[in-house]
Design an enzyme around this catalytic site. Structure first.
Site, PDB file in Angstrom:
ATOM      1  N   TYR A  50       0.941  -1.841  -0.173  1.00  0.00           N
ATOM      2  CA  TYR A  50       0.009  -0.078   0.020  1.00  0.00           C
ATOM      3  C   TYR A  50       0.668   1.132  -0.285  1.00  0.00           C
ATOM      4  CZ  TYR A  50      -5.540  -0.384  -0.543  1.00  0.00           C
ATOM      5  OH  TYR A  50      -6.064  -0.712  -0.282  1.00  0.00           O
ATOM      6  N   GLU A  52      -0.301   5.077  -0.818  1.00  0.00           N
ATOM      7  CA  GLU A  52      -1.801   5.975  -0.758  1.00  0.00           C
ATOM      8  C   GLU A  52      -0.579   7.245  -1.043  1.00  0.00           C
ATOM      9  OE1 GLU A  52      -4.904   6.294   1.670  1.00  0.00           O
ATOM     10  OE2 GLU A  52      -5.757   4.407   0.548  1.00  0.00           O
ATOM     11  N   ASP A 195      -5.992  12.642 -25.466  1.00  0.00           N
ATOM     12  CA  ASP A 195      -6.356  11.399 -25.277  1.00  0.00           C
ATOM     13  C   ASP A 195      -5.815  10.792 -26.521  1.00  0.00           C
ATOM     14  OD1 ASP A 195      -6.632   9.102 -24.938  1.00  0.00           O
ATOM     15  OD2 ASP A 195      -9.020   9.496 -24.476  1.00  0.00           O
ATOM     16  N   THR A 221      -3.743   5.563 -21.741  1.00  0.00           N
ATOM     17  CA  THR A 221      -3.803   4.301 -21.683  1.00  0.00           C
ATOM     18  C   THR A 221      -1.827   3.912 -21.778  1.00  0.00           C
ATOM     19  OG1 THR A 221      -3.790   3.375 -23.811  1.00  0.00           O
ATOM     20  CG2 THR A 221      -6.011   3.464 -21.857  1.00  0.00           C
ATOM     21  N   LYS A 224      -2.373  -0.114 -25.337  1.00  0.00           N
ATOM     22  CA  LYS A 224      -2.480  -0.481 -26.146  1.00  0.00           C
ATOM     23  C   LYS A 224      -1.075  -0.045 -26.954  1.00  0.00           C
ATOM     24  CE  LYS A 224      -6.747   1.383 -25.914  1.00  0.00           C
ATOM     25  NZ  LYS A 224      -7.603   2.330 -24.983  1.00  0.00           N
ATOM     26  N   ARG A 230      -1.588  -2.744 -18.349  1.00  0.00           N
ATOM     27  CA  ARG A 230      -3.095  -2.551 -18.386  1.00  0.00           C
ATOM     28  C   ARG A 230      -3.435  -0.976 -16.972  1.00  0.00           C
ATOM     29  NH1 ARG A 230      -6.295  -5.685 -21.682  1.00  0.00           N
ATOM     30  NH2 ARG A 230      -7.809  -3.475 -21.866  1.00  0.00           N
TER      31      ARG A 230
HETATM   32  C1  LIG Z   1      -9.158   7.013 -26.823  1.00  0.00           C
HETATM   33  C2  LIG Z   1      -9.077   6.466 -25.772  1.00  0.00           C
HETATM   34  N1  LIG Z   1      -9.771   6.906 -23.805  1.00  0.00           N
HETATM   35  C3  LIG Z   1      -9.127   5.911 -23.691  1.00  0.00           C
HETATM   36  C4  LIG Z   1     -10.086   4.415 -23.501  1.00  0.00           C
HETATM   37  C5  LIG Z   1     -10.552   3.688 -22.092  1.00  0.00           C
HETATM   38  O1  LIG Z   1      -9.482   3.516 -21.669  1.00  0.00           O
HETATM   39  P1  LIG Z   1      -9.545   1.865 -20.568  1.00  0.00           P
HETATM   40  O2  LIG Z   1     -10.727   0.927 -21.433  1.00  0.00           O
HETATM   41  O3  LIG Z   1      -8.615   1.358 -20.157  1.00  0.00           O
HETATM   42  O4  LIG Z   1     -10.539   2.353 -19.632  1.00  0.00           O
HETATM   43  C6  LIG Z   1     -10.124   4.108 -24.425  1.00  0.00           C
HETATM   44  C7  LIG Z   1      -9.927   2.855 -24.615  1.00  0.00           C
HETATM   45  O5  LIG Z   1     -10.098   2.224 -25.521  1.00  0.00           O
HETATM   46  C8  LIG Z   1      -9.678   4.948 -25.820  1.00  0.00           C
HETATM   47  O6  LIG Z   1      -9.325   3.642 -26.660  1.00  0.00           O
END
Ligand SMILES: Cc1ncc(COP(=O)(O)O)c(C=O)c1O
Length: 428
Positions: A50, A52, A195, A221, A224, A230
């Protein structure tokens, strides 16, 4: 004791999943295969601890080593993405996006993001997602060819005056012009969030421009194209100020606002095993070989796109610049769901996907989404993808023909045998 001895049932399930991954063609563009080193860190004793808080200011004792692990991940993220600040604690991409909303907006504020049918993510303002329920979400679409339509985006921004504009997609096959979004955000005084969940690896590998010094905040993320565990990261510029003091919601304070949104705002203890694995993935991504990998992802995607189009399959925007493409199956008389199921039967994994202005419903849309990051990690090259494109087209044109399916299965086996995945891994 080994897993197979203590819990054979679970070991068998993991082995079955390993076999599926090993013997199939994984073409979901958001998936990838991590290295044995990333797997080792992810399965490590980091999970026991842990911690935090943040390195140097934790709510728990015994954090001297997890502090160093997190600092290593942060330092690597900052360097590779050229940012002042990286928060590596979000549990996944959706919670990372939630943290940005929580940090920068009040409930009820307006957000402008892409519609799901045009490649947006649920967290960019889908009605049934937190982003569409707690916030007033306005969605932009695309032009009739599937490209981003900056006139529409600017008009919507001027009409609705969003507090935040979001760019970054789950199913957009073309290069994103970050600067255009910056200009529109500045015109209406909005924060700009990028994003890069899908394209983080391509950005690191020099195959897509980076938004990290253009956007106010960038989320990604790590599982990918980046090929890590993950997890997720939030990247921004500015410095973290005294955590005890109130700070204004202005650009310079974004790092502080983000850190507070993650904890105490939304999360408890960080997943230290994941942080360790993110650090490993970032180390791998900093090597010259990763540039070759990113380049090959795009070459493979272009080879696949060309092969499909040569077979008469229509692709949204008629091609790709990145790692993915969306095939519009309307003219074949096959739905996305039928295609996904039929491809699954022969060991080719894709996902059904809406196409721009889809006349069908999201649960059974008109298209499928295909990508090359996972196959590229296995060593597939352009000629392999050309064959894969031919197999997919053949199946889609003969969706009920059992003997054609048997023939395709044989070729899938030849391809996967040629490029083994985890030869040393075994669960049962
Ligand atoms: C552009 C985009 N943002 C956010 C996410 C969310 O990721 P997670 O599935 O890890 O919550 C994804 C997932 O497919 C995504 O393609």
């Amino acid at each position: 004791m080994k897993l197979s001895q203590t819990d054979n049932k679970l070991a068998q399930l993991l082995q079955a999943e390993l076999n599926r991954q090993e013997h199939g063609l994984e073409m979901i563009p958001s998936e990838n295969f991590v290295s044995p080193a990333v797997l080792e860190a992810l399965g490590s004793i980091g999970t026991n601890k842990y911690s935090e808080g943040y390195p140097g200011r934790r709510y728990y004792g015994g954090c001297q080593f997890v502090d160093q692990i997190e600092n290593l991940a942060i330092a690597r993220a900052k360097k590779i993405f050229n940012v002042d600040h990286a928060n590596v604690q979000p549990y996944s991409g959706s919670p990372a996006n939630l943290a940005v909303y929580f940090a920068l907006l009040d409930v009820g504020d307006t957000v402008l993001g892409a519609n799901l049918s045009f490649g947006g993510h649920m967290t960019h303002g889908l009605k049934v997602n937190f982003s569409g329920t707690l916030y007033k979400a306005v969605n932009y679409t695309a032009d009739k060819n599937g490209y981003l339509d900056f006139d529409e985006i600017r008009n919507l921004a001027k009409e609705h005056g969003p507090k935040m504009i979001i760019a970054g997609y789950t199913a957009y096959p073309r290069i994103i012009d970050w600067q255009k979004f910056r200009e529109i955000a500045d015109e209406v005084g909005a924060f700009f969030m990028a994003d890069i969940a899908h394209i983080a690896g391509l950005i690191i590998g020099g195959q897509h421009p980076s938004p990290t010094r253009i956007a106010d905040v960038t989320t990604t993320t790590t599982h990918k194209t980046l090929r890590g565990p993950r997890g997720a990261m939030i990247l921004s510029n500015g410095t973290v100020s005294n955590p005890a003091k109130k700070v204004e919601r202005i650009k310079e304070n974004i790092p502080t606002l983000i850190d507070r949104a993650i904890i105490p705002g939304l999360q408890g203890g960080p997943h230290n095993h994941t942080t360790a694995a993110i650090a490993v993935a970032l180390h791998e991504a900093s090597k010259p070989e990763f540039k070759d990998y990113a380049k090959q992802i795009v070459l493979n995607a272009k080879a696949l796109a060309e092969s499909l189009m040569n077979e008469g399959i229509k692709l949204v925007t008629d091609g790709t610049d990145n790692h993915l493409m969306v095939a519009d199956l309307s003219s074949l008389g096959v739905s996305g769901k039928e295609a996904e199921t039929a491809l699954d039967e022969v060991g080719i994994t894709v996902n059904k996907n809406t196409v721009p202005f889809d006349k069908r419903k999201p649960f059974d849309p008109s298209g499928i989404r295909l990508g090359t990051p996972a196959l590229t990690s296995r060593g597939f090259k352009e000629n392999d993808l050309k064959i894969v494109g031919q197999l997919i087209a053949k199946l889609l044109k003969n969706i009920n023909d059992a003997s054609i399916k048997e023939g395709i299965k044989k070729t899938v086996k030849e391809l996967t045998d040629k490029h083994p995945l985890y030869p040393d891994l075994k669960y049962n």
